[in-house]
Write a protein that holds these residues in place. Structure first.
Motif, mmCIF file in Angstrom:
data_model
loop_
_atom_site.group_PDB
_atom_site.id
_atom_site.type_symbol
_atom_site.label_atom_id
_atom_site.label_comp_id
_atom_site.label_asym_id
_atom_site.label_seq_id
_atom_site.Cartn_x
_atom_site.Cartn_y
_atom_site.Cartn_z
ATOM 1 N N ARG A 225 0.740 -0.726 0.180
ATOM 2 C CA ARG A 225 0.210 -0.095 -0.143
ATOM 3 C C ARG A 225 0.697 1.076 0.349
ATOM 4 O O ARG A 225 0.640 2.106 0.368
ATOM 5 C CB ARG A 225 -1.041 -0.180 0.920
ATOM 6 C CG ARG A 225 -2.470 -1.080 1.311
ATOM 7 C CD ARG A 225 -2.717 -1.479 1.833
ATOM 8 N NE ARG A 225 -3.738 -2.053 1.766
ATOM 9 C CZ ARG A 225 -5.137 -2.445 3.225
ATOM 10 N NH1 ARG A 225 -5.457 -1.123 4.134
ATOM 11 N NH2 ARG A 225 -5.917 -3.367 3.316
ATOM 12 N N ILE B 173 4.157 1.892 1.724
ATOM 13 C CA ILE B 173 4.817 2.585 2.536
ATOM 14 C C ILE B 173 5.665 1.472 2.487
ATOM 15 O O ILE B 173 5.450 0.251 2.550
ATOM 16 C CB ILE B 173 3.392 2.119 4.059
ATOM 17 C CG1 ILE B 173 2.609 2.723 3.522
ATOM 18 C CG2 ILE B 173 4.525 2.201 5.761
ATOM 19 C CD1 ILE B 173 2.858 4.172 3.721
ATOM 20 N N GLY C 42 7.522 4.416 9.447
ATOM 21 C CA GLY C 42 6.794 4.234 8.346
ATOM 22 C C GLY C 42 7.003 5.103 7.132
ATOM 23 O O GLY C 42 6.611 6.406 7.967
ATOM 24 N N ARG D 260 5.576 6.758 3.659
ATOM 25 C CA ARG D 260 4.988 6.313 2.190
ATOM 26 C C ARG D 260 6.246 6.923 1.326
ATOM 27 O O ARG D 260 6.750 7.873 1.039
ATOM 28 C CB ARG D 260 3.832 8.243 2.006
ATOM 29 C CG ARG D 260 2.700 7.750 1.064
ATOM 30 C CD ARG D 260 2.255 8.726 1.209
ATOM 31 N NE ARG D 260 2.120 9.638 1.159
ATOM 32 C CZ ARG D 260 1.570 10.707 2.011
ATOM 33 N NH1 ARG D 260 0.059 10.149 2.483
ATOM 34 N NH2 ARG D 260 1.409 12.015 2.336
ATOM 35 N N ASP E 233 2.601 -3.405 9.565
ATOM 36 C CA ASP E 233 1.795 -3.625 8.478
ATOM 37 C C ASP E 233 1.712 -2.186 8.318
ATOM 38 O O ASP E 233 2.363 -1.022 8.835
ATOM 39 C CB ASP E 233 0.834 -4.371 8.798
ATOM 40 C CG ASP E 233 -0.321 -3.521 9.484
ATOM 41 O OD1 ASP E 233 -0.421 -2.250 9.848
ATOM 42 O OD2 ASP E 233 -1.221 -4.266 9.368
ATOM 43 N N ASP E 234 1.275 -2.058 6.704
ATOM 44 C CA ASP E 234 1.317 -0.391 7.204
ATOM 45 C C ASP E 234 0.842 0.720 7.432
ATOM 46 O O ASP E 234 0.796 1.562 7.209
ATOM 47 C CB ASP E 234 0.511 -0.132 4.966
ATOM 48 C CG ASP E 234 -0.914 -0.531 5.696
ATOM 49 O OD1 ASP E 234 -1.619 -0.492 5.409
ATOM 50 O OD2 ASP E 234 -0.876 -2.279 5.650
#
Length: 225
Positions: A127, A129, A140, A142, A191-192
């Motif tokens: 996604r 990330i 994290g 983007r 996770d993302d």
């Protein structure tokens, strides 16, 4: 009979006095000197801008390969049309083959990166990330713009081990060795959306028809988008 009538002869009126004021000199517009100065300065500024060194030594070779002067890439990760690179000075960059999109510096890289070698530091989460795993924290980002989405710091007295992280479904499980601690507390799953905790949906957070809860990342910087 012709009668001669007297004719009154009047002299010409004297000319009206004429003033001989000197002509007013033409006024140069006040903005003209400023405009001329700007016109002369633009080529100089353009030349200075073109001659200044690229930030962080960035440059692209003739084969559209990204390089940094005096620096060596430790890891290059293709992700979502970008190449994310970890450099030997602790800088993480993302480029699209034409330009560098962003730079991010790892915390206290000089204390651990030379011995660690960068293995497992860059981890795609899906996604769009990217997880950057370092001993003091997991962050994290983007990938498209380098925006910092969340941070999971290591527990006091503990440190993450980037080289010991593994993928499971949609999650990344990272080892966090802690002396005299239960083994369950020595594993962190992210996770993302950030850290996965018992209060969230299971690994992957993809339950149909259910919106994932907000991650308990201990330090949230922005809402998930």
């Amino acid at each position: 009979m012709v009668v001669d009538l007297p004719v009154e002869v009047t002299g010409a009126n004297p000319a009206a006095p004429q003033t001989t004021e000197p002509l007013a000199p033409r006024r140069i517009p006040r903005l003209l000197p400023t405009a001329l100065a700007l016109a002369l300065a633009v080529p100089v500024l353009a030349a200075v801008h073109a001659a200044r060194p690229a930030p962080y030594g960035d440059r692209f070779t003739a084969h559209a390969h990204y390089a940094r002067d005096g620096r060596r890439p430790l890891t290059v990760l293709p992700a979502d049309g970008y190449a994310v690179t970890l450099w030997d000075d602790g800088l993480v960059t993302a480029d699209d083959g034409v330009s560098v999109r962003w730079h991010r510096a790892l915390p206290a890289a000089a204390d651990w990166l030379p011995a660690q070698g960068g293995t497992g530091v860059l981890r795609p989460l899906g996604r769009g990330i990217l997880a950057v795993v370092t001993p003091p924290r997991i962050a994290g980002y983007r990938i498209a713009d380098g925006d910092l989405r969340w941070v999971v710091p290591a527990r006091q007295g503990c440190a993450f081990a980037p080289e010991r992280a593994v993928r499971h479904a949609g999650a990344l499980i990272v080892a966090q060795p802690c002396p005299a601690a239960a083994w369950t507390s020595q594993l962190i799953a992210v996770d993302d959306l950030g850290r996965i905790t018992p209060h969230r949906t299971p690994l992957g957070n993809d339950v149909h028809g259910r919106r994932p809860e907000h991650p308990n990342t201990e330090k949230v910087l922005a809402h998930p988008r």
